[in-house]
Every structure is written in structure tokens, then in C-alpha cells.
Design an enzyme around this catalytic site. Structure first.
Site, PDB file in Angstrom:
ATOM      1  N   HIS A 155       2.904   5.550  -2.584  1.00  0.00           N
ATOM      2  CA  HIS A 155       1.823   4.679  -2.121  1.00  0.00           C
ATOM      3  C   HIS A 155       1.687   3.446  -2.998  1.00  0.00           C
ATOM      4  O   HIS A 155       1.404   2.351  -2.509  1.00  0.00           O
ATOM      5  CB  HIS A 155       0.515   5.467  -2.098  1.00  0.00           C
ATOM      6  CG  HIS A 155      -0.580   4.807  -1.338  1.00  0.00           C
ATOM      7  ND1 HIS A 155      -0.600   4.773   0.042  1.00  0.00           N
ATOM      8  CD2 HIS A 155      -1.690   4.153  -1.740  1.00  0.00           C
ATOM      9  CE1 HIS A 155      -1.681   4.123   0.447  1.00  0.00           C
ATOM     10  NE2 HIS A 155      -2.357   3.740  -0.617  1.00  0.00           N
ATOM     11  N   HIS A 161      -4.321   3.945   6.309  1.00  0.00           N
ATOM     12  CA  HIS A 161      -5.185   4.961   5.720  1.00  0.00           C
ATOM     13  C   HIS A 161      -5.016   6.224   6.554  1.00  0.00           C
ATOM     14  O   HIS A 161      -5.972   6.784   7.083  1.00  0.00           O
ATOM     15  CB  HIS A 161      -6.642   4.492   5.676  1.00  0.00           C
ATOM     16  CG  HIS A 161      -7.288   4.724   4.353  1.00  0.00           C
ATOM     17  ND1 HIS A 161      -8.565   5.191   4.201  1.00  0.00           N
ATOM     18  CD2 HIS A 161      -6.808   4.564   3.089  1.00  0.00           C
ATOM     19  CE1 HIS A 161      -8.856   5.298   2.913  1.00  0.00           C
ATOM     20  NE2 HIS A 161      -7.804   4.922   2.222  1.00  0.00           N
TER      21      HIS A 161
END
EC number: 6.3.5.3
Length: 736
Positions: free
Chosen positions: A50, A96
Site C-alpha cells: 500500500h 479504500h
């Protein structure tokens, strides 16, 4: 002794932090000792997918990122593109996904909050938002709950913050049953001479914490977002952040006021990995060290450990390097807005990331190796097996093509998204010109300007599954087309690459070839990638999502009064097809949803043809030849005609060319095509212009009556089309 640093580092703890054995050995070599528990958490956060892009960075570097209007490409909080008159548009799309599956409302809401901060951190006031959403099969027991929560979360945050949602996508497929996708896009407008960056400069300058207090929400969120799901998914709920849009609005105003004051040296929002990531990124980019004292961090919970404070992803927080002479004025601004302003550290010249808590040094690490010199992998990949093109004659023609059209309009993927976008404020700020439900959303740059910005978000995952290279090209091309249908010139794009586990060669191959396709399309269409996000490990119990490289783009209208929409056609207009007649049914909606087959290659994308057709469409719009324009994509010509009829509330009488079998001409998804509603007096001029620019046109018919009449094949009333199109979503959500 700090309590969390008494914890013995075991192989189990290392694995829980998402670190591989070789990565842990690299840490030992790098620092010459065993890390503390807090340091292990920091390495875990900064070296995960990430934050580090360690599996994709090699391939992302191949994308075109420069252009005549590009001010800032990838590497900052958001991309920046010049739009003239001393202004620029700042934009980015980010995922997300994992948090939204675990806790749909807060996951989606904080996804919006995070991307808003990425944009206004650079000095831009947010002016438009979009979202691209992928859910599991409609009959899956969790799908309706997830749709409701995600849509409510997006609306709850963006509406309260005050940014209009101007477009987006919603799709359903069983491959997203265990991993939904929530990709959020925001664009803002800034002055080109008043942009702010995250690169720290100057030694001994104060590092300032801004915004809301730190809690335990989101601890480990970045690591969770870089892992596959399994049956323990519900245990990960505490890693989802909680958002407050009203605090975010105050943070926006305070930051913009602070920037106007001239107090900011560098600024970074606290997103994934929270305080750790923001501090490390600012220091590493500026070749400086950062020293923090956690005793001065505003907290909302008692007895927080250094580990928790460093890895909390509490929302509505910023980190800033401040000009020390403006400390009092800066503090006054934040206190006025009811926000925290606390000096928590300083910049140093030793390239170390040092953290103190309760009088003890709990972290002492090399900052460059944490940040921009994190591990990068060249993972093995296998080339995707290409499927053969399907001939139209090999695809069954159903008896009633009119019924097939109604079935598609009343399906999960082709029906109206009104139920979704009516929960979003699409008009706030008062500059929206085209709202959701069209090819692209459009906003005025201001009420004093003729200029406007167009936005679109696109990808066809089933194409990417069948051929990632062509699917990557098509995602870019469709986004570019949708912007062009308004009359806007496409400027630049942002990508959000959603894939499964990159440690599997077949998944890594999907990522590699999708990026190759995206890169080729962006180069030929002069549509550079200026920002983006990669979301990997979108798998549950080993089952991967469809490869979903979402592309969101921005275009510029020099005079919005010349803009056209999908709904603008008038009685008597000529309906003109730009491009060839349909023939490709491989991977089509018709094949999937009517015949229940998944076969064949997706339609190939001729990028030179795309470029020529797009320029032609923009030119004839600017020349005032057309009342309406629409791109042809999912569902082919039949769906495109039906959508124009539905949006305008007027009928079309059309005739097919008979160059292909009727089902292929109606439902073939050949690329690079548009429908135009041409003014009667401009038809000859349009034909001449097409001839001089080597653009193929087909006259299909005219706008007339109150039905879609495809001569000799079917006649469907406007009302029946509207009913089919509008009914599916409310019924699915239990509101009928």
C-alpha cells in the site's frame, strides 16, 4: 521502558506484520540489530504494498507521466495539470477496498476523506468527486448490505464536506463477492504559483501536527490493506478508520488560510500508516532526518503506546514543516477553526527517523530506506493466454432482440444508477453543468469563467480478464471518449490498479499487461498518467477479483456554452454513427447476460482510429453541428440508442446497415464509436468534414415520435425503455 518495546520479536509476530522472512533479514542487515516492536510496525507499514508499491513500481515507471500541460506527475499527494489563466487542476484516484468490505459506511467515508486531503494538501480547493464501485453478485447475501453502506458512507462524507459528486461507476460480479472495490476520485482547483509539496526543506525547522486528535482507530490499516482476506475478516474491523467530515471541512479552510499566510515549508496528510508515513515521506523526499516527540501528540485515548500513535490512521490529520517565525499566526488560525496545532518534532541533518516517547528513544531508523528506497521486486509473471475473436455468426441470435434490449436495460450492470447518485449532493458549490448519469460530469471552473472541466471514470473488467493488454487500452480509450463527448479536450488521467495477489505469476501477468496497454493508450492519445494508486491482494480464500485497472480522466472546455450532453437531441435531428457498424460480440454484455456465455476476445482497440474519431467529435461539437453526443460502449449500439432516447424523452426511428447480422450490429461492442444527434442544417457540413478527415459515418435515422423504432426489428416505447432502465436498482434495494 516503553511497554510495547518489551515484546519479543518472534516469527509469528513478523508474519502478522506482513513481512516475509527475507524482508526481515534485510531489516536486520540494515539496522545491525533486532528492531523494537514499534520499529517492526514502522517497517511493516512502510514496506507493504500500500505504501511502497514494491511489486508494481518497476512497471509503473513505464507509464507516460509528462505532457505539455503537466505541472506535477506521480510522486506527490496528487497530480497537477495546467488549465490556463494561472490556474491548475489537482486530482487523484485512490482505493479504500479492504476497509469498505469490513465496515462499509466508515470504509467508504474515510476513503473520500483521504482523497480530499490528498488534493487540498497541495493548496487546491476540492470542486468535484467521483467514485468507481464494484460489488459482488446481486444475489450474494452481503451485496445489498455493502451497497447500502458504501453509498451512504460516500454521500455522508462528501455531502457534509461540500463537494459535488459528478460521476462514477457501479458494477456487479460474483468475483467481487469477497472483495468489493471502492475507488474514490477528487479534483480541486489551485493557483499555479501557489502549490504546496511534501518535500521537507531546512534543518532544525519545527514539525507540526495539525487537525484532529489521534486515537486507536485504523492501527495497522495499511498492512491490512496489503493482505488477502480469509475467514477471520470480522476480526479486522478495528483497523477501519472513523471519519468526521465537519472536522475535515475545518481542516480544509485552516490549511488554505495557513498556505495564504505563507507559513508552509512542506505539508503531508496523514493517510495510510498515519504519522509514520507522513513524517518519513517528508524527510526522505527532502534528504533530511525527522525527530518526533510523541509526548506532544494530541491523543483522544489514554495510555496509547508509541506503536499505536505511530501507526494510528485516525482521520482529519496533517503534518507540516513550518516557518518558525510564523508559528504564532499559524497556531491562531488552527485554534480559530477548533483544531489542534502542536509542535511535535523537528527536521535534522542526519537522515535518521528518531522517535521519543516518555523520555525514551523508541525508534532510530534510516529514513531513506524506510521511504523512497524501500524494497522493489521484479516478480515473476506469466503472459496471459489470449482468447480468439468470436465471429458474429458463431454467437446465437435470440428471437426477439427488442426483449433482449429490455432485459439488458433492466439488468444489474446496465440499469440506471439514479438510486445511487440521488444520495449524493451533485449541485453543491453551484458550478455543476452535467451531473451523474451522463458520459462525463462537467463543472464550471467558476461562475465568472467560460471554462469548464469534464470528468470520467472507466474500466471494463471482463475485457481485462480476457485480455489485460486490450482491456488496459480500452479503459483509457473509453475514459478519453467520454470526456470527448462533452466537447472537452482530454488533458490527463489518474489510475487505480486493482488486482489480486502479485505473488501468483498469472496475477502479476495481468498487472504487467494491463499497465502496458494503459501506457500505449496514454502515449498515443496524449493522455498522461499524473497520479494514481495500486491495490493488490484483492483476494479472499485464494479467489481473486477481476483485474480492474480503473482510469479517471480530466478534460478542459474552453467555452462551456458550446458543450453538449447525451440528452440534448431535438426532433428532426439526424442520428449519425461515427465509426464502423458493430460486429464484435466476444465478452459483450449481450453474450454474458442474454446467452450466459463467457467467450471470445474483447473488441480490439485501434488507438489511431480512437484519436481521429475523438478529435472529429470534439471539432463538430465546437463547430455547433450537433445537439447531443454519446459514446458507444457496454451493450453496443442498441444500449447507446436507448440511453439517448431515455435521457431526452424523445423517440428515434433508425435503420440498420445490414453489414453485420442484426444481433451483432445492435449489441456488438466495437470500440472508437460515437452517436451524434446532428442539426438538420448542419448535416452536409458534417459529412464534408468527415470526408476530409477520413472519418467513417453511417446515417442511422432521425429523432421523431415517442419510441425507439429499429426498422423491421423492434419498436419500443420511450416509456417502456424508461421503466426497464429505472426499475432494477430500487427493486434490488427493496424500495419497490
Amino acid at each position: 521502558m516503553n511497554p510495547c518495546n518489551n515484546i519479543t520479536i518472534t516469527p509469528e509476530i513478523i508474519a502478522q506484520h506482513g513481512l516475509k522472512e527475507d524482508e526481515y533479514q534485510r531489516i536486520l542487515t540494515l539496522i545491525g540489530r533486532e528492531p523494537t516492536f514499534t520499529e517492526l510496525g514502522i517497517f511493516s507499514a512502510m514496506w507493504n504494498e500500500h505504501c511502497s508499491y514494491k511489486s508494481s513500481k518497476k512497471w509503473l515507471k513505464t507509464l507516460p507521466t509528462e505532457g505539455k500541460c503537466v505541472i506535477q506527475g506521480p510522486g506527490e499527494n496528487a497530480g497537477v495539470v495546467d488549465i490556463g489563466e494561472g490556474q491548475c487542476v489537482v486530482f487523484k484516484m485512490e482505493s479504500h477496498n479492504h476497509p469498505s468490505y469490513i465496515e462499509p459506511y466508515q470504509g467508504a467515508a474515510t476513503g473520500v476523506g483521504g482523497i480530499l486531503r490528498d488534493v487540498f494538501t497541495m493548496g487546491a480547493r476540492p470542486v468535484a468527486a467521483m467514485n468507481a464501485l464494484r460489488f459482488g453478485a446481486p444475489d450474494h447475501p452481503r451485496t445489498r448490505h455493502l451497497v447500502s453502506g458504501v453509498v451512504s458512507g460516500i454521500g455522508g462524507y462528501s455531502n457534509s464536506f461540500g463537494v459535488p459528486t459528478v460521476g462514477g461507476e457501479v458494477n456487479f460480479d460474483k468475483r467481487y463477492n469477497g472483495n468489493i472495490l471502492v475507488n474514490a476520485f477528487v479534483a480541486g482547483i489551485a493557483k499555479t504559483d501557489a502549490l504546496f509539496y511534501s518535500k521537507a526543506q531546512g534543518i532544525g525547522l519545527p514539525v507540526v501536527y495539525l487537525g484532529a486528535k489521534t486515537g486507536r482507530d485504523g492501527v495497522g490499516g495499511a498492512t491490512m490493506a496489503s493482505a488477502e482476506f480469509d475467514d477471520s475478516i470480522s476480526e479486522k474491523r478495528p483497523t477501519v478508520q472513523v471519519g468526521d467530515p465537519f472536522t475535515e471541512k475545518c481542516l480544509l479552510e485552516a490549511c488554505l488560510e495557513l498556505m495564504e499566510l505563507g507559513a508552509v515549508v512542506a505539508i503531508q496528510d496523514m493517510g495510510a500508516a498515519g504519522l509514520t508515513s507522513s513524517a518519513v515521506e517528508m524527510g526522505a523526499k527532502g534528504n533530511l532526518g525527522i525527530q518526533l516527540n510523541l509526548d506532544t501528540v494530541p491523543v483522544r485515548e489514554e495510555n496509547m503506546t508509541a506503536y499505536e500513535m505511530m501507526l494510528s490512521e485516525s482521520q482529519e490529520r496533517m503534518l507540516m514543516v513550518l516557518k518558525p517565525e510564523l508559528e504564532k499566526q499559524a497556531a491562531a488560525i488552527f485554534h480559530k477553526w477548533g483544531l489542534h496545532f502542536s509542535i511535535i518534532g523537528k527536521t535534522t541533518d542526519d537522515l535518521r527517523f528518531r522517535v521519543f516517547h516518555q523520555g525514551e528513544e523508541v525508534v532510530n531508523l534510516p529514513i531513506k530506506e524506510l521511504g523512497d528506497e524501500a524494497p522493489v521486486y521484479d516478480r515473476p509473471w506469466s503472459e496471459p493466454v489470449k482468447k480468439t475473436l468470436l465471429k458474429a455468426e458463431d454467437v446465437k441470435k435470440v428471437e426477439n432482440l427488442g426483449d433482449a434490449l429490455l432485459t439488458l436495460l433492466n439488468s444489474a450492470d446496465q440499469s440506471s444508477r439514479r438510486w445511487v447518485y440521488e444520495q449524493y449532493d451533485t449541485l453543491i458549490q453551484g458550478n455543476s453543468l452535467i451531473c451523474p448519469g451522463s458520459d462525463a460530469g462537467v463543472i464550471r471552473i467558476s461562475n465568472k469563467s467560460k471554462r469548464a472541466l469534464a470528468f470520467s471514470s472507466d474500466v471494463t473488467p471482463r475485457y481485462c480478464e480476457a485480455d489485460p493488454y486490450e482491456g488496459g487500452k480500452q479503459a483509457v480509450a473509453e475514459c478519453w471518449r467520454n470526456i470527448s463527448t462533452t466537447g472537452a479536450t482530454p488533458l490527463a488521467a489518474t489510475d487505480n490498479l486493482n488486482f489480486g495477489n502479485p505473488e501468483k505469476p498469472e496475477i502479476m501477468g495481468q498487472l504487467v499487461f494491463a499497465i502496458k496497454g494503459i501506457g500505449e493508450a496514454c502515449r498515443i492519445l496524449d493522455f498522461p498518467i499524473v497520479s494514481g494508486n495500486v491495490s493488490l491482494y484483492n483476494e479472499t480464500n485464494g479467489g481473486a477479483i477481476l483485474p480492474t485497472p480503473t482510469i479517471a480522466g480530466v478534460g478542459l472546455l474552453s467555452d462551456w456554452s458550446k458543450m453538449v450532453t447525451i440528452s440534448g437531441m431535438q426532433n428532426g435531428d439526424h442520428i449519425i454513427l461515427v465509426g464502423d457498424c458493430g460486429s464484435h460480440l466476444g465478452q459483450s454484455i449481450y453474450a454474458r447476460d442474454i446467452l450466459n456465455i463467457d467467450a471470445g476476445a474483447p473488441p480490439p482497440v485501434d488507438l489511431q482510429l480512437e484519436k481521429r474519431h475523438g478529435q472529429f467529435v470534439r471539432d463538430v461539437i465546437h463547430n455547433g453541428f450537433v445537439h447531443a453526443a454519446h459514446d458507444i460502449s457496454d451493450g453496443g449500439l442498441a444500449i447507446a440508442l436507448a440511453e439517448m432516447v431515455i435521457k431526452a424523452g424523445k423517440g428515434i426511428k433508425a435503420k440498420l446497415s445490414n453489414k453485420s447480422p442484426h444481433h451483432a450490429e445492435l449489441f456488438g461492442e466495437d470500440q472508437g464509436r460515437y452517436l451524434l444527434a446532428v442539426k438538420p442544417e448542419a448535416l452536409n457540413n458534417l459529412k464534408e468534414y468527415a470526408q476530409t478527415h477520413a472519418v467513417s459515418l453511417t446515417e442511422l435515422g432521425q429523432v421523431e415520435g415517442d419510441s425507439l423504432n429499429i426498422d423491421g426489428i423492434f419498436t419500443l416505447s420511450v416509456e417502456s425503455l424508461i421503466q426497464a432502465y429505472e426499475n432494477w436498482f430500487p427493486k434490488f434495494m427493496g424500495e419497490e
